[in-house]
Design a protein around this motif. Sequence first.
Motif, mmCIF file in Angstrom:
data_model
loop_
_atom_site.group_PDB
_atom_site.id
_atom_site.type_symbol
_atom_site.label_atom_id
_atom_site.label_comp_id
_atom_site.label_asym_id
_atom_site.label_seq_id
_atom_site.Cartn_x
_atom_site.Cartn_y
_atom_site.Cartn_z
ATOM 1 N N LEU A 30 0.820 -1.213 0.000
ATOM 2 C CA LEU A 30 0.000 0.000 0.000
ATOM 3 C C LEU A 30 0.858 1.268 0.000
ATOM 4 C CD1 LEU A 30 -2.860 -0.936 2.484
ATOM 5 C CD2 LEU A 30 -3.068 -0.544 0.033
ATOM 6 N N VAL A 31 1.938 1.245 0.760
ATOM 7 C CA VAL A 31 2.737 2.469 0.913
ATOM 8 C C VAL A 31 3.912 2.551 -0.056
ATOM 9 C CG1 VAL A 31 2.067 2.732 3.325
ATOM 10 C CG2 VAL A 31 4.187 1.501 2.755
ATOM 11 N N ASP A 32 4.183 1.484 -0.798
ATOM 12 C CA ASP A 32 5.333 1.480 -1.705
ATOM 13 C C ASP A 32 4.892 1.071 -3.114
ATOM 14 O OD1 ASP A 32 7.741 1.264 -3.019
ATOM 15 O OD2 ASP A 32 8.670 -0.040 -1.516
ATOM 16 N N PRO A 33 4.394 2.025 -3.890
ATOM 17 C CA PRO A 33 3.905 1.689 -5.225
ATOM 18 C C PRO A 33 4.989 1.150 -6.154
ATOM 19 C CG PRO A 33 3.821 4.067 -4.864
ATOM 20 C CD PRO A 33 4.219 3.430 -3.572
ATOM 21 N N GLU A 34 6.237 1.524 -5.961
ATOM 22 C CA GLU A 34 7.318 1.024 -6.820
ATOM 23 C C GLU A 34 7.534 -0.478 -6.609
ATOM 24 O OE1 GLU A 34 10.147 0.332 -9.545
ATOM 25 O OE2 GLU A 34 8.745 2.003 -9.432
ATOM 26 N N THR A 35 7.549 -0.922 -5.362
ATOM 27 C CA THR A 35 7.676 -2.360 -5.082
ATOM 28 C C THR A 35 6.455 -3.109 -5.608
ATOM 29 O OG1 THR A 35 9.038 -1.986 -3.143
ATOM 30 C CG2 THR A 35 7.912 -4.099 -3.252
ATOM 31 N N ARG A 37 4.579 -2.306 -8.120
ATOM 32 C CA ARG A 37 4.697 -2.362 -9.578
ATOM 33 C C ARG A 37 5.762 -3.370 -10.006
ATOM 34 N NH1 ARG A 37 7.761 -1.031 -13.492
ATOM 35 N NH2 ARG A 37 9.324 -0.046 -12.196
ATOM 36 N N ARG A 38 6.918 -3.325 -9.359
ATOM 37 C CA ARG A 38 8.027 -4.217 -9.704
ATOM 38 C C ARG A 38 7.647 -5.681 -9.487
ATOM 39 N NH1 ARG A 38 11.376 -2.158 -6.456
ATOM 40 N NH2 ARG A 38 11.446 -3.817 -4.923
ATOM 41 N N HIS A 39 7.035 -5.983 -8.334
ATOM 42 C CA HIS A 39 6.611 -7.359 -8.060
ATOM 43 C C HIS A 39 5.530 -7.804 -9.029
ATOM 44 C CE1 HIS A 39 8.099 -7.685 -3.606
ATOM 45 N NE2 HIS A 39 9.072 -7.434 -4.469
ATOM 46 N N GLY A 40 4.609 -6.909 -9.355
ATOM 47 C CA GLY A 40 3.547 -7.255 -10.296
ATOM 48 C C GLY A 40 4.091 -7.594 -11.674
ATOM 49 N N LEU A 41 5.004 -6.778 -12.173
ATOM 50 C CA LEU A 41 5.592 -7.047 -13.494
ATOM 51 C C LEU A 41 6.433 -8.313 -13.488
ATOM 52 C CD1 LEU A 41 6.599 -3.423 -14.569
ATOM 53 C CD2 LEU A 41 4.723 -4.821 -15.466
ATOM 54 N N ALA A 42 7.226 -8.505 -12.428
ATOM 55 C CA ALA A 42 8.056 -9.713 -12.335
ATOM 56 C C ALA A 42 7.181 -10.961 -12.221
ATOM 57 C CB ALA A 42 9.008 -9.616 -11.144
ATOM 58 N N GLY A 43 6.075 -10.848 -11.476
ATOM 59 C CA GLY A 43 5.152 -11.976 -11.351
ATOM 60 C C GLY A 43 4.506 -12.333 -12.673
ATOM 61 N N LYS A 44 4.099 -11.325 -13.420
ATOM 62 C CA LYS A 44 3.504 -11.574 -14.729
ATOM 63 C C LYS A 44 4.512 -12.260 -15.648
ATOM 64 C CE LYS A 44 1.565 -9.397 -18.767
ATOM 65 N NZ LYS A 44 1.418 -8.160 -19.520
ATOM 66 N N ASP A 45 5.741 -11.750 -15.686
ATOM 67 C CA ASP A 45 6.778 -12.363 -16.520
ATOM 68 C C ASP A 45 7.021 -13.819 -16.136
ATOM 69 O OD1 ASP A 45 7.071 -9.955 -17.850
ATOM 70 O OD2 ASP A 45 8.914 -9.380 -16.780
#
Length: 90
Positions: A30-35, A37-45
């Motif tokens: 909730l407080v760290d949008p960069e993490t 986003r990064r985890h979401g993209l890495a998870g999708k990949d």
Amino acid sequence: MIDAVEDGVTGRLIEPMRVDALTDALYGYLVDPETRRRHGLAGKDRVVARFSRAIVWTALTNFYSSLAADCAAGTTRRHRTAANPCTEAA
């Protein structure tokens, strides 16, 4: 989940029944949008690379083919198990 989530790379692995750890992990997103986003993209990949329809189909086909070959060869145990379901349980 261990196959799909790499802790700290594609998400967070939390021990069962650890509500405090789950709360901390969710709050972190909730407080760290960069993490987030990064985890979401890495998870999708990771999912696209490891769990595509073609990859899963090939793995299942290979598994059932080897299982059928084992059964045909008579390599069974007395009891049916997940590893060797060729025979009926006693």
